[in-house]
Design a protein around this motif. Structure first.
Motif, PDB file in Angstrom:
ATOM      1  N   TYR A  27       0.835  -1.208   0.000  1.00  0.00           N
ATOM      2  CA  TYR A  27       0.000   0.000   0.000  1.00  0.00           C
ATOM      3  C   TYR A  27       0.867   1.253   0.000  1.00  0.00           C
ATOM      4  O   TYR A  27       0.628   2.196  -0.768  1.00  0.00           O
ATOM      5  CB  TYR A  27      -0.905  -0.049   1.227  1.00  0.00           C
ATOM      6  CG  TYR A  27      -1.630   1.232   1.559  1.00  0.00           C
ATOM      7  CD1 TYR A  27      -2.551   1.798   0.684  1.00  0.00           C
ATOM      8  CD2 TYR A  27      -1.413   1.861   2.788  1.00  0.00           C
ATOM      9  CE1 TYR A  27      -3.233   2.968   1.018  1.00  0.00           C
ATOM     10  CE2 TYR A  27      -2.083   3.025   3.132  1.00  0.00           C
ATOM     11  CZ  TYR A  27      -2.993   3.571   2.238  1.00  0.00           C
ATOM     12  OH  TYR A  27      -3.657   4.731   2.571  1.00  0.00           O
ATOM     13  N   GLY A  28       1.905   1.264   0.828  1.00  0.00           N
ATOM     14  CA  GLY A  28       2.784   2.425   0.879  1.00  0.00           C
ATOM     15  C   GLY A  28       3.525   2.654  -0.429  1.00  0.00           C
ATOM     16  O   GLY A  28       3.615   3.786  -0.915  1.00  0.00           O
ATOM     17  N   LYS A  29       4.052   1.616  -0.994  1.00  0.00           N
ATOM     18  CA  LYS A  29       4.861   1.774  -2.214  1.00  0.00           C
ATOM     19  C   LYS A  29       4.020   2.160  -3.429  1.00  0.00           C
ATOM     20  O   LYS A  29       4.443   2.974  -4.249  1.00  0.00           O
ATOM     21  CB  LYS A  29       5.630   0.477  -2.494  1.00  0.00           C
ATOM     22  CG  LYS A  29       6.791   0.234  -1.541  1.00  0.00           C
ATOM     23  CD  LYS A  29       7.560  -1.027  -1.904  1.00  0.00           C
ATOM     24  CE  LYS A  29       8.784  -1.195  -1.001  1.00  0.00           C
ATOM     25  NZ  LYS A  29       9.545  -2.433  -1.323  1.00  0.00           N
ATOM     26  N   ARG A  30       2.827   1.583  -3.556  1.00  0.00           N
ATOM     27  CA  ARG A  30       2.045   1.860  -4.758  1.00  0.00           C
ATOM     28  C   ARG A  30       1.478   3.279  -4.756  1.00  0.00           C
ATOM     29  O   ARG A  30       1.133   3.802  -5.808  1.00  0.00           O
ATOM     30  CB  ARG A  30       0.939   0.833  -4.938  1.00  0.00           C
ATOM     31  CG  ARG A  30      -0.233   0.956  -3.970  1.00  0.00           C
ATOM     32  CD  ARG A  30      -1.432   0.118  -4.443  1.00  0.00           C
ATOM     33  NE  ARG A  30      -1.125  -1.300  -4.503  1.00  0.00           N
ATOM     34  CZ  ARG A  30      -2.012  -2.224  -4.894  1.00  0.00           C
ATOM     35  NH1 ARG A  30      -3.237  -1.860  -5.241  1.00  0.00           N
ATOM     36  NH2 ARG A  30      -1.680  -3.488  -4.922  1.00  0.00           N
ATOM     37  N   ASP A  68      -5.726  -6.935  -3.369  1.00  0.00           N
ATOM     38  CA  ASP A  68      -4.749  -7.330  -4.378  1.00  0.00           C
ATOM     39  C   ASP A  68      -3.660  -8.220  -3.800  1.00  0.00           C
ATOM     40  O   ASP A  68      -3.178  -9.144  -4.474  1.00  0.00           O
ATOM     41  CB  ASP A  68      -4.119  -6.084  -5.010  1.00  0.00           C
ATOM     42  CG  ASP A  68      -5.097  -5.325  -5.900  1.00  0.00           C
ATOM     43  OD1 ASP A  68      -6.175  -5.865  -6.198  1.00  0.00           O
ATOM     44  OD2 ASP A  68      -4.779  -4.178  -6.276  1.00  0.00           O
ATOM     45  N   VAL A  69      -3.263  -7.953  -2.563  1.00  0.00           N
ATOM     46  CA  VAL A  69      -2.182  -8.737  -1.950  1.00  0.00           C
ATOM     47  C   VAL A  69      -2.689 -10.081  -1.451  1.00  0.00           C
ATOM     48  O   VAL A  69      -2.008 -11.110  -1.592  1.00  0.00           O
ATOM     49  CB  VAL A  69      -1.530  -7.943  -0.797  1.00  0.00           C
ATOM     50  CG1 VAL A  69      -0.594  -8.835   0.015  1.00  0.00           C
ATOM     51  CG2 VAL A  69      -0.763  -6.745  -1.352  1.00  0.00           C
ATOM     52  N   THR A  70      -3.892 -10.100  -0.863  1.00  0.00           N
ATOM     53  CA  THR A  70      -4.372 -11.319  -0.201  1.00  0.00           C
ATOM     54  C   THR A  70      -5.408 -12.085  -1.003  1.00  0.00           C
ATOM     55  O   THR A  70      -5.663 -13.265  -0.713  1.00  0.00           O
ATOM     56  CB  THR A  70      -5.002 -10.975   1.162  1.00  0.00           C
ATOM     57  OG1 THR A  70      -6.221 -10.247   0.942  1.00  0.00           O
ATOM     58  CG2 THR A  70      -4.058 -10.143   2.007  1.00  0.00           C
ATOM     59  N   GLY A  71      -6.035 -11.425  -1.981  1.00  0.00           N
ATOM     60  CA  GLY A  71      -7.125 -12.060  -2.713  1.00  0.00           C
ATOM     61  C   GLY A  71      -8.444 -12.055  -1.963  1.00  0.00           C
ATOM     62  O   GLY A  71      -9.454 -12.565  -2.475  1.00  0.00           O
TER      63      GLY A  71
END
Length: 801
Positions: free
Chosen positions: A415-418, A435-438
């Protein structure tokens, strides 16, 4: 007493309401790219002279006008960067610049505004004056929410980001701070110095700051990043180290825990006088209230700046690197910063302190909601801090518990990077999780953020010895309506048996849920919401024996404290009393001792068969190593009105804690108001953290109408002290019978003081003390009042008279 109470209530100043704020997301017609802010100051006149160049790119075709927020300024010249003058309109709030031609979408244009202003918000001049004759000389800013428009023209809303540079010309003896890196210092012929600070990565305008004054710097660093903590020359080195010594370690911890290296050129923090809040996370340069930063060793018994510093530093990622796109999404700044402050607490001080901070925050949110009503976390209405700070942090705690360690921290980093250096809304965070966990988490965000209220869950249990299974029944009993429904909850549960512990997560969904757990042995106790994560009330029915086991054995300190308090309903039984008092005296964590001691102190000793036993225990607790336990124990002893305890109270007047000293004074006055009056009189002018001792002393002066206190109270009511002390001194003078004419003279003088808050307070008090004469004085003062906050307050007072 009733008349006295009314008089004291009338004296209390009700602050003028803050300006209304538009919570609708603001539309932009351009994208600001860069601000070059050049300012000089006439401190005697509290005047800013500025030259600001805004470089921007249009977001619309055929772009012909630029609108900048600029409050109460004298606009002297508007031009293109080429020097060509431009026409403009100005209504004292918005500067509309008419460009020389129509500019195309994305075409760069730079507009320069020369101006003067005397800011009423945003930028503050601190200097000795008739309200604070001993003040330091300082200049500092506070931009959040939309206050930087009061000292430089800008697009003042968080959904735009730009690079900035601040060139400030100040006295030669000043040290300054602003965003980014210091590019140069130029000494001028008139003895002033121009400091050039440059922030070369984009941030929102409300995060632009400057500060100047007489400071020294405590230098530190982490991984090549300078960490600079400003302090006053008079601060003792050991006090400076105590306050700031772990800041560089915090930078390391957050960088590694978040998975994103500290993103700015430096980190600095600076204390200022008469600050509006505890702190403010301006990009790379935090401002702190000087009363909340460096404190002496005695104050450190009860207060540490550790949490405040960690909170503001966490904002360098959550608030500055990623910034909420509008005020509706404030929790993305404040909830995240509160959460990561608590993570720092866990890292530095351990799990018990971490649980305690989380529990205190949730309890504060629940109490506020019960008293004031339910408000969504994400809302286009004014939002209470309990929602965005405490409940916002609780949302992250619940997500961490539900997702598990590995997935939660992967989400945080992603979340921080995007969204690096961008503006975010709550849905951006939800999308990152999905998006990360589905996982699909619309239900989670709906119930905790977009709707309001909290779950109130009653839990009953039944052990079936023959089937060897435990049944837990969860019933949600909160009011269900359009604001609040039945919650879907993931509730951690720990069950202790003679052979060990069983842990699992119960999924609670709907009005009632039943969970059956097979066990080889009967449960000794059950810990529901183990870890104290759920942001709600979860109440479990247990026997006294189970509560006693939990109070002594539960690894969760919050559950031990809850068990100790729950046992008080069975305290007529000697074994139960012994267990409660043992935990209150001996639990390894101070928070458990504090919470149980506070509950013991709240008991009505005159109705207890075991009052003597309680008194003996409270005396023992008054010697606890933690000051807050000692203070609560004294509060309990105060209920006894037992003169034989006077030697205990007198001895504790020398306690290392200001709060314990104040509590001991209260106790001494309760049992012997005649011989203890001298104790109060000698403490009226005692300097203490937040003036806790002097304010407590004034309570007793008012209660017993101690006329001997009048000379000290008259001094306390004069300029120099803080607003709380001065206001209470005036109210106490009224309570002890000081002639009305004397009070009117004091208030009339205060009505002319330079600090606007004192003028507003004086107006309120005058109408309470001398309604007819006060109305005439307030009416006359309103005619010459220059500050709209004070004049509007005076108008309301007169209308309501």
């Amino acid at each position: 007493m009733k008349n006295l109470a009314v008089l004291l209530l009338l004296f209390l100043f009700i602050a003028p309401p803050t300006r209304s704020q538009d919570f609708r997301r603001r539309e932009r017609s351009f994208d600001a790219q860069h601000y070059r802010i050049e300012v000089g100051f006439d401190e005697a006149r509290q005047l800013v002279r500025g030259n600001v160049t805004v470089t921007l790119r249009p977001l619309r075709p055929r772009f012909t006008t630029v609108q900048l927020d600029a409050k109460r300024m004298t606009i002297q010249r508007v031009a293109l960067s080429t020097g060509r003058q431009l026409r403009y309109d100005y209504d004292s709030s918005v500067l509309t610049v008419h460009l020389d031609r129509a500019y195309a979408y994305g075409e760069k244009v730079a507009v320069t505004v020369r101006y003067e202003c005397t800011p009423q918000r945003g930028l503050y001049f601190i200097q000795p004056n008739a309200s604070y004759p001993d003040d330091r000389h300082q200049i500092w800013t506070q931009g959040q929410g939309e206050d930087n428009r009061h000292w430089f023209p800008c697009y003042d809303y968080p959904n735009d980001k730009a690079t900035t540079e601040v060139l400030m010309t100040v006295r030669g003896e000043y040290t300054t701070l602003s965003n980014g890196a210091l590019k140069s210092k130029k000494r001028n012929a008139d003895g002033t110095v121009t400091w050039h600070w440059s922030q070369d990565t984009p941030h929102s305008v409300y995060l632009v700051m400057l500060a100047a004054g007489d400071y020294r710097v405590y230098e530190d660093a982490w991984d090549g990043i300078p960490v600079r903590s400003y302090h006053y020359p008079s601060d003792a080195p050991e006090d400076v180290r105590r306050a700031y010594g772990t800041t560089a370690e915090m930078v390391r911890f957050f960088s590694q825990r978040i998975g994103i290296r500290y993103p700015w050129a430096k980190y600095a923090q600076i204390p200022v006088a008469h600050y509006l809040y505890g702190g403010m996370e301006n990009t790379s340069a935090t401002v702190l209230a000087d009363t909340r930063a460096v404190v002496n060793a005695r104050t450190a018994q009860d207060y540490t700046a550790d949490g405040l510093i960690a909170h503001e530093l966490a904002h360098m990622w959550w608030g500055d690197y990623l910034t909420y796109i509008d005020w509706d999404n404030t929790w993305l700044n404040e909830g995240f910063a509160t959460y990561f402050q608590q993570c720092w607490t866990e890292h530095r001080w351990g799990a018990d302190e971490f649980f305690w901070q989380r529990s205190e925050g949730i309890n504060g949110y629940l109490a506020w909601t019960d008293a004031n009503g339910r408000v969504p976390v994400v809302t286009d209405k004014p939002n209470p801090s309990q929602n965005v700070y405490a409940k916002g942090a609780a949302v992250l705690h619940m997500l961490r518990s539900m997702l598990g360690e590995e997935q939660f921290w992967r989400v945080i980093t992603s979340y921080g990077k995007r969204h690096a250096f961008g503006s975010v809304e709550s849905n951006d965070f939800k999308r990152a999780i999905e998006d990360v966990t589905g996982m699909s988490l619309q239900w989670f965000f709906t119930q905790w953020l977009y709707r309001a209220g909290y779950p109130d869950v009653r839990v009953t249990k039944r052990w079936d010895a023959e089937a060897r299974q435990l049944t837990l029944r969860f019933a949600q009993v909160q009011r269900v309506d359009s604001l609040c429904g039945h919650f879907r909850l993931h509730v951690p549960v720990l069950i202790r048996t003679a052979s060990g512990d069983t842990s699992f997560t119960a999924v609670v969904d709907g009005a009632e849920s039943v969970v059956t757990v097979p066990l080889a042995q009967a449960p000794m106790f059950v810990s529901v919401d183990h870890g104290s994560t759920v942001c709600g009330k979860i109440r479990l029915e247990q026997s006294p024996e189970e509560w006693m086991l939990q109070a002594r054995q539960n690894p969760d300190p919050i559950k031990r404290a809850e068990a100790g308090v729950a046992l008080l309903q069975f305290a007529d039984r000697q074994a139960v009393r012994a267990a409660v008092l043992d935990v209150a005296k001996n639990d390894r964590f101070w928070g458990v001792r504090v919470r149980i001691t506070a509950a013991l102190a709240g008991l009505r000793s005159d109705t207890l068969a075991w009052a003597a036993e309680l008194k003996t225990s409270l005396v023992a607790l008054s010697a606890d190593r933690k000051s807050s336990v000692r203070a609560n124990a004294l509060n309990g002893l105060n209920r006894y009105r037992d003169r034989s305890l006077l030697p205990v109270f007198t001895a504790m007047l020398a306690d290392s804690s200001y709060y314990v000293e104040a509590a001991a004074m209260n106790c001494a006055m309760s049992v012997d108001s005649v011989s203890s009056a001298g104790i109060v009189l000698t403490r009226l002018e005692t300097k203490s953290y937040q003036d806790v001792v002097a304010l407590a002393a004034m309570d007793w002066v008012a209660r017993y109408r101690l006329r001997a206190a009048e000379p000290a109270l008259l001094r306390l009511a004069l300029p120099g002290g803080g607003p709380d002390v001065r206001e209470k001194a005036l109210a106490t003078l009224a309570a002890i019978g000081t002639p009305r004419d004397t009070l009117v003279v004091l208030l009339k003088a205060q009505l002319r003081e330079p600090v606007w808050q004192f003028r507003a307070r004086a107006a309120s008090a005058l109408l309470a003390v001398a309604p007819r004469e006060g109305a005439a004085l307030v009416r006359a003062a309103r005619e010459v009042e220059q500050d709209p906050r004070v004049s509007s307050h005076m108008t309301r007072l007169l209308e309501n008279q």
